[in-house]
Design an enzyme around this catalytic site. Sequence first.
Site, mmCIF file in Angstrom:
data_model
loop_
_atom_site.group_PDB
_atom_site.id
_atom_site.type_symbol
_atom_site.label_atom_id
_atom_site.label_comp_id
_atom_site.label_asym_id
_atom_site.label_seq_id
_atom_site.Cartn_x
_atom_site.Cartn_y
_atom_site.Cartn_z
ATOM 1 N N CYS A 71 0.829 -1.208 0.000
ATOM 2 C CA CYS A 71 0.000 0.000 0.000
ATOM 3 C C CYS A 71 0.865 1.260 0.000
ATOM 4 C CB CYS A 71 -0.910 -0.004 1.225
ATOM 5 S SG CYS A 71 -1.972 1.446 1.346
ATOM 6 N N CYS A 77 -1.073 5.893 7.068
ATOM 7 C CA CYS A 77 -2.367 5.381 7.521
ATOM 8 C C CYS A 77 -2.170 4.476 8.733
ATOM 9 C CB CYS A 77 -3.038 4.618 6.384
ATOM 10 S SG CYS A 77 -4.515 3.715 6.876
ATOM 11 N N PHE A 296 -20.874 -15.966 25.588
ATOM 12 C CA PHE A 296 -20.624 -14.822 24.701
ATOM 13 C C PHE A 296 -20.994 -15.218 23.263
ATOM 14 C CE2 PHE A 296 -17.538 -14.722 28.175
ATOM 15 C CZ PHE A 296 -17.685 -13.448 28.691
ATOM 16 N N GLU A 317 -25.413 -14.494 26.163
ATOM 17 C CA GLU A 317 -24.839 -13.276 25.587
ATOM 18 C C GLU A 317 -25.263 -12.080 26.428
ATOM 19 O OE1 GLU A 317 -23.406 -10.173 23.728
ATOM 20 O OE2 GLU A 317 -22.822 -12.191 23.115
ATOM 21 N N ASN A 345 -25.254 -10.634 31.936
ATOM 22 C CA ASN A 345 -23.981 -9.931 32.066
ATOM 23 C C ASN A 345 -22.924 -10.932 32.525
ATOM 24 O OD1 ASN A 345 -21.766 -8.371 32.652
ATOM 25 N ND2 ASN A 345 -22.862 -6.889 33.920
ATOM 26 N N CYS A 430 -9.527 -12.913 21.314
ATOM 27 C CA CYS A 430 -8.964 -11.827 20.502
ATOM 28 C C CYS A 430 -7.928 -11.033 21.294
ATOM 29 C CB CYS A 430 -10.066 -10.908 19.983
ATOM 30 S SG CYS A 430 -11.084 -10.151 21.269
#
Length: 474
Positions: A71, A77, A296, A317, A345, A430
């Site tokens: 890029c 960026c 989740f 969830e 929760n 993640c």
Amino acid sequence: MEQRLEWLQIDSLDLEARGVGRSENGKVVFVANALPGERVQARIHRSKRNWESGEAVAWASTASSRVTPRCPHFGVCGGCSMQHVDPAAQLAFKQRILEDDFWHLSRLKPQLLLRPIAGPNWGYRTRARLTVRLVVKKGGVLVGFHEKGSSYVADMRSCAVLPRAVSDLLLPLRELIAGLSRPERAPQIELAMGDRVTVLVLRHLEPLTDADRQRLRDFGQQHGVQWWLQPKGPDSVAPLDPDAEPLSYALPEFGIVMPFRPTDFTQVNPQINRVMVARALRLLGARRTDRVIDWFCGLGNFTLPIATQARQVLGVEGSATLVARALDNALHNDLQDKVVFTARNLFEMDADDLKAYGEADLWLVDPPRDGALALCKALAEAVNGPLGAPGEEETRAAGEASAAPKPVAPPVVPAVAPFKPPRRIVYVSCNPATLARDAGLLVHQAGYTLRAAGVMNMFPHTAHVESMAVFERD
């Protein structure tokens, strides 16, 4: 501070993909655009007590993993941080981060390292949030990601990680927004792509005129995109034309089609998502007699495929809106008799809360970046009783030493059947740091073994680490 130049040997990468070395005075130095194995001349522009940061300006040697960024906006960026690193080396770097976090945070090593999951390195990103800014000094409207470490919008004319059809819209979108009645009041465009439909969500802080709406319709017809409008918060998002075809993505291996709204959470990389779901279910190993809990669960990305294999699946969830959407997806796929969804929760859980959901043979856990600390602690307490707070044993020992022991009658403990924990947990993460923290609880407190773990390159050319781990109880 006054800037200076210094030659450094780079030994590793940090979580922002900066090279890490040590200066002559012994401080750790974070160097942008430097890779392990390189000797670079760094311009030091920030100095703290224990560390410094700068950028590489010259190289005495370069790493074999260095490649030319595709890029032209790389380095300006802020969307990518690793385009100068070979994709195979990116995966190795992310695997090393996962292993280091397991060891340094919880003193754990997986018995098996799973083969990394890789997919397309370019044009993979089907979710993105583009900032829109009217910048008179730069000739009009800019549409793109923020500049690196800045609130300014990068002057982007293309984007290598967006699908080509979307990248080609960056300049036409500038012209479109500039022609609206209040271009300075349209700060954001959010991209959401399904298998058949591309949606652009326009955030506008002032009501659109009829002419504005017609311009959007004409643009959508010309470029094959749908417009949705967001005049206020996320709940206000609605299609410009109500008869628009809905977004959806398929999980063909399981015969599942998942409708979703553009503001719902879905993975940015659909190719990796399909492989990730398939691997998670293979590792989970659900049988026709098993009850499974998917914590989740979101829209049911894992829940519905599991329901094609197990006796029953409970999806839990935190968002009631997503729970309603997940139930709709179960109906859409004729799986409503195999799944139950509930809102809760999950950051406020204890052992009693956990037991109320009933025992399950298997768990799948897919939390946000904060991890699943409360859930893992609740499991450990359900198995072993309350976990002492840090320092509690020392405090109690000090109190006992200062007071004469008093004879007491043994407590009467009611006969309660022990809680049966799931035999296997697949944890999709993640954030490797919170995964490692939670793994410490599962292994050291709840009696599990870390059987396997590995990374997935969900976000090529970024330092984001997506991973999966398998825990089993003997």
